[in-house]
Scaffold this motif. Structure first.
Motif, PDB file in Angstrom:
ATOM      1  N   MET A 645       0.818  -1.212   0.000  1.00  0.00           N
ATOM      2  CA  MET A 645       0.000   0.000   0.000  1.00  0.00           C
ATOM      3  C   MET A 645       0.854   1.265   0.000  1.00  0.00           C
ATOM      4  N   ALA A 646       1.912   1.272   0.806  1.00  0.00           N
ATOM      5  CA  ALA A 646       2.712   2.483   0.988  1.00  0.00           C
ATOM      6  C   ALA A 646       3.735   2.676  -0.113  1.00  0.00           C
ATOM      7  N   PHE A 647       4.426   1.592  -0.496  1.00  0.00           N
ATOM      8  CA  PHE A 647       5.585   1.716  -1.378  1.00  0.00           C
ATOM      9  C   PHE A 647       5.459   0.929  -2.676  1.00  0.00           C
ATOM     10  N   SER A 648       4.345   0.205  -2.836  1.00  0.00           N
ATOM     11  CA  SER A 648       4.127  -0.639  -4.024  1.00  0.00           C
ATOM     12  C   SER A 648       5.201  -1.723  -4.146  1.00  0.00           C
ATOM     13  N   ARG A 649       5.737  -2.130  -3.036  1.00  0.00           N
ATOM     14  CA  ARG A 649       6.730  -3.207  -3.028  1.00  0.00           C
ATOM     15  C   ARG A 649       6.569  -4.023  -1.760  1.00  0.00           C
ATOM     16  N   LEU A 650       7.179  -5.199  -1.748  1.00  0.00           N
ATOM     17  CA  LEU A 650       7.182  -6.046  -0.556  1.00  0.00           C
ATOM     18  C   LEU A 650       8.345  -5.664   0.348  1.00  0.00           C
ATOM     19  N   PRO A 651       8.224  -5.900   1.644  1.00  0.00           N
ATOM     20  CA  PRO A 651       9.346  -5.603   2.539  1.00  0.00           C
ATOM     21  C   PRO A 651      10.487  -6.589   2.324  1.00  0.00           C
ATOM     22  N   ASN A 652      11.706  -6.132   2.556  1.00  0.00           N
ATOM     23  CA  ASN A 652      12.817  -7.079   2.515  1.00  0.00           C
ATOM     24  C   ASN A 652      12.897  -7.832   3.843  1.00  0.00           C
TER      25      ASN A 652
END
Length: 702
Positions: A645-652
């Motif tokens: 939602m925030a960054f359009s990516r998955l967390p590392n």
């Protein structure tokens, strides 16, 4: 006059100061009116400033050499050639230019282009060409000024010294009201051999420039970065979690182009760019005005963008608007911009990229536009009639029959309509002169109209225009990549002034899709687009992003509940929303994009970190944190959703481990007792939302 100009005597801070000059001695700004200057020097005050019987005792020379007390200090060396020339002129009886004397036709700077290394020096030579075919070296009397002093410095003799920033820098040379430019290329290293393949003409011209100056471009951004970047830039909102998952999972090689087309077809595009144009076109509301005109004008802008009405057609509808605001919403522009002078200044700056304000009082100091040009443009708006309606402050606009002309306030003579650089037009009394202006604007030969738009849109997507400022197109302010600006303008004209076509050309390029992470060489680049330049989210976009991320909404007066900040029609909401005000939403008082503040401030940081408004959004019952605390999925799954939602990516892995550990931490109440597990979980998610929302990755488009 060139001697006095070189010495700074006729600068705005000295004897060309508005009003009565300095201590009663007045000169025209930068010597643009030599006839008037002759009167002030030779004839004013009974000729006390010059003494042909004793030239060396002339007040003009005694003051300039500081032989008599002079607030400006010594401006001319008594041993200089300039001093001797003035001395001789006074001794000859102060002759004025003869009727048959050769006239200055143009000036030429040599070399016009140069390739210069760091710390290199280049001596410029200035030649004046006259009407009889003769020429003269006037380097000693010319003025030199670089357009970027961090890249190059010049001395009074025309010697250019290059600093340690690669790119393109221009040195403006001015002599007797004429301007020429030397463009210098400052390479970072040797020409590049291997460059990424180009997607379109934008890449070809950007990469050609990078190759010439030896700056390697960054790698391409990944799909997550592109999705977030394009969604924010084109539609003014974050992609949803579902949109992000679908895009990242899509294996179509053409998915980026399809995303661009989808965003351009969305209501978000129309909302976002209507918001931009509404502020530039001064769609303002005050305490006494009726909101009908503002809403109608905003809707007209939005509908035109949504249906992709040609840009020249929208400008024509605006300039030639007649009737009332209900039947013809573009009339609302004439509600806020009422005087012909203000109308011409706004039209020139907004649609032509030409700042004409200076020319109302004197010749433009950095351009060829004179007072005559100013009033010639003003004459197009001289026949606008107004008839009051039953609605307060709402007029019916009509073309008032009569001869279109303006009065030059200096000469008191009538001035017929003439477009910039064009001959006066013969317009019949029954014809609306504004339509003639609109016709000229959209002609392919117009050197300003298309360039002004594509430069403005280039800045929207790249943070920096090809010409900076974006609405200051002039010979003395050349583009950093002139071939690219010409190509974009040509593409725009050939597309039929299709705004979406310009956006496609820009966003489909690899240049737009470069990573914002600099490589080992291009970190110093600020003007060549070797990487994407991160920028703050605009106030409305950021507020909507926070609402979307926290699962809350901001309510505004006079609009339906749930209306996004980017869809607000006018400036009045800045008063009801401290967030919009503190993050720099423009008030619609100027046609300059600089009215929108996009720099950081302490007030912004404090508001995001510790304001009651943000606290309410984070702790909202039914909001994002409340929903996640009741969600039965694992924390890892929910954290992945938040990052999408925030960054359009998955967390590392590191981010995921840190957030899981924080969410699992026991929490105590004010009395030191353990909180209820769900309440503790909710507080943990509130803290996590707060932390993610305050990162640079969230606050910037990158």
């Amino acid at each position: 006059m060139p001697i006095l100009t070189k010495a700074g005597c006729n600068a705005g801070a000295c004897h060309a100061k508005a009003g009565n000059g300095q201590n009663g001695f007045r000169l025209s700004l930068l010597g643009f009116e030599p006839g008037e200057d002759y009167e002030h020097i030779v004839k004013e005050a009974h000729g006390r400033r010059v003494s042909p019987a004793a030239p060396a005792q002339s007040l003009l020379l005694l003051k300039a050499t500081n032989g008599m007390p002079h607030g400006g200090g010594q401006r001319i060396d008594p041993k200089s050639e300039s001093y001797q020339r003035i001395l001789n002129w006074i001794g000859q009886g102060m002759p004025f230019r003869g009727e048959h004397d050769p006239q200055l036709a143009s000036i030429e700077v040599q070399p016009p282009r140069a390739l210069l290394q760091f710390h290199a020096q280049q001596q410029l030579k200035v030649l004046a060409h006259y009407s009889d075919g003769s020429q003269r070296d006037v380097t000693a009397l010319a003025l030199f000024e670089p357009n970027d002093k961090s890249m190059a410095e010049t001395d009074e003799h025309g010697r250019v010294t290059i600093q340690e920033i690669p790119g393109n820098v221009a040195v403006m040379v001015r002599y007797q009201g004429l301007v020429s430019v030397c463009s210098a290329f400052v390479p970072l290293g040797p020409p590049l051999e291997n460059l990424p393949p180009a997607n379109n003409f934008v890449d070809e011209l950007v990469f050609a420039n990078l190759k010439q100056i030896g700056i390697p471009p960054s790698a391409l951004c990944d799909d997550a970065e592109f999705l977030r970047r394009a969604s924010l830039d084109i539609a003014g909102h974050l992609p949803t979690m579902e949109e992000t998952r679908a895009f990242l999972d899509d294996q179509d090689a053409d998915k980026r182009n399809k995303l661009i087309d989808s965003l351009l077809s969305s209501p978000g595009y129309a909302d976002y760019f209507a918001n931009k144009w509404s502020a530039l076109l001064k769609n303002r509301r005050d305490a006494t005005s009726d909101k009908t005109a503002n809403f109608a004008f905003h809707s007209w802008l939005r509908d035109g963008l949504l249906e992709n009405r040609p840009y020249d057609q929208m400008v024509r509808e605006l300039l030639g608007a007649t009737g009332d605001v209900v039947s013809n919403p573009p009339v609302a522009w004439y509600k806020r911009v009422k005087e012909p002078e203000q109308q011409l200044e706004d039209v020139a700056q907004l649609f032509l990229g030409v700042r004409m304000q200076c020319a109302q009082c004197h010749h433009h100091p950095f351009e060829r536009w004179s007072q005559q040009d100013y009033y010639s443009l003003s004459a197009f708006f001289s026949q606008i009639g107004r008839k009051p309606t039953s609605t307060p402050e709402e007029d019916i606009i009509f073309h008032k029959r009569g001869t279109a002309q303006a009065e030059n306030k200096k000469t008191k003579l009538p001035v017929p309509p003439a477009a910039l650089g064009q001959t006066p037009q013969k317009i019949l009394p029954d014809e609306d002169p504004r339509l003639y202006l609109a016709d000229w604007m959209s002609t392919p030969e117009n050197p300003f109209f298309a360039k002004a738009l594509v430069n403005r849109y280039w800045k929207h997507f790249f943070k920096r225009g090809l010409i900076e400022p974006e609405d200051d197109i002039r010979d003395s302010n050349p583009p950093s990549n002139p071939e690219l600006l010409d190509a974009l303008a040509r593409h725009f004209v050939e597309s039929g002034y299709d705004l979406k076509s310009v956006i496609r050309a820009i966003t489909r390029s690899r240049t737009y899709q470069l990573s914002s992470v600099p490589n080992e060489l291009n970190g110093v680049d600020r003007q060549n687009y070797s990487r994407f330049y991160p920028r703050h989210l605009q106030s409305e976009v950021l507020l909507d992003a926070i609402d979307q991320f926290t699962g809350s909404q901001t309510d505004f007066p006079d609009v339906p509940r749930g209306t996004h900040a980017v869809s607000l029609p006018d400036n009045s909401y800045n008063k009801s929303s401290y967030f919009l005000a503190v993050f720099g939403r423009p008030d619609g008082a100027s046609v300059c994009e600089c009215e929108r503040v996009q720099s950081s401030s302490l007030a912004q940081s404090l508001h995001l970190m510790n304001s009651q408004e943000m606290r309410q959004k984070l702790t909202l019952n039914g909001g994002r944190a409340d929903q996640l605390s009741k969600d039965s999925r694992t924390d890892a799954e929910k954290v992945r959703d938040l990052y999408l939602m925030a960054f359009s990516r998955l967390p590392n892995d590191v981010e995921l481990q840190a957030t899981e550990s924080y969410l699992a931490k026991p929490r105590l109440n004010a009395q030191g007792q353990p909180l209820d597990p769900q309440q503790a979980k909710r507080q943990g998610y509130e803290d996590l939302l707060w932390a993610l929302m305050n990162t640079k990755e969230f606050l910037f488009n990158h």
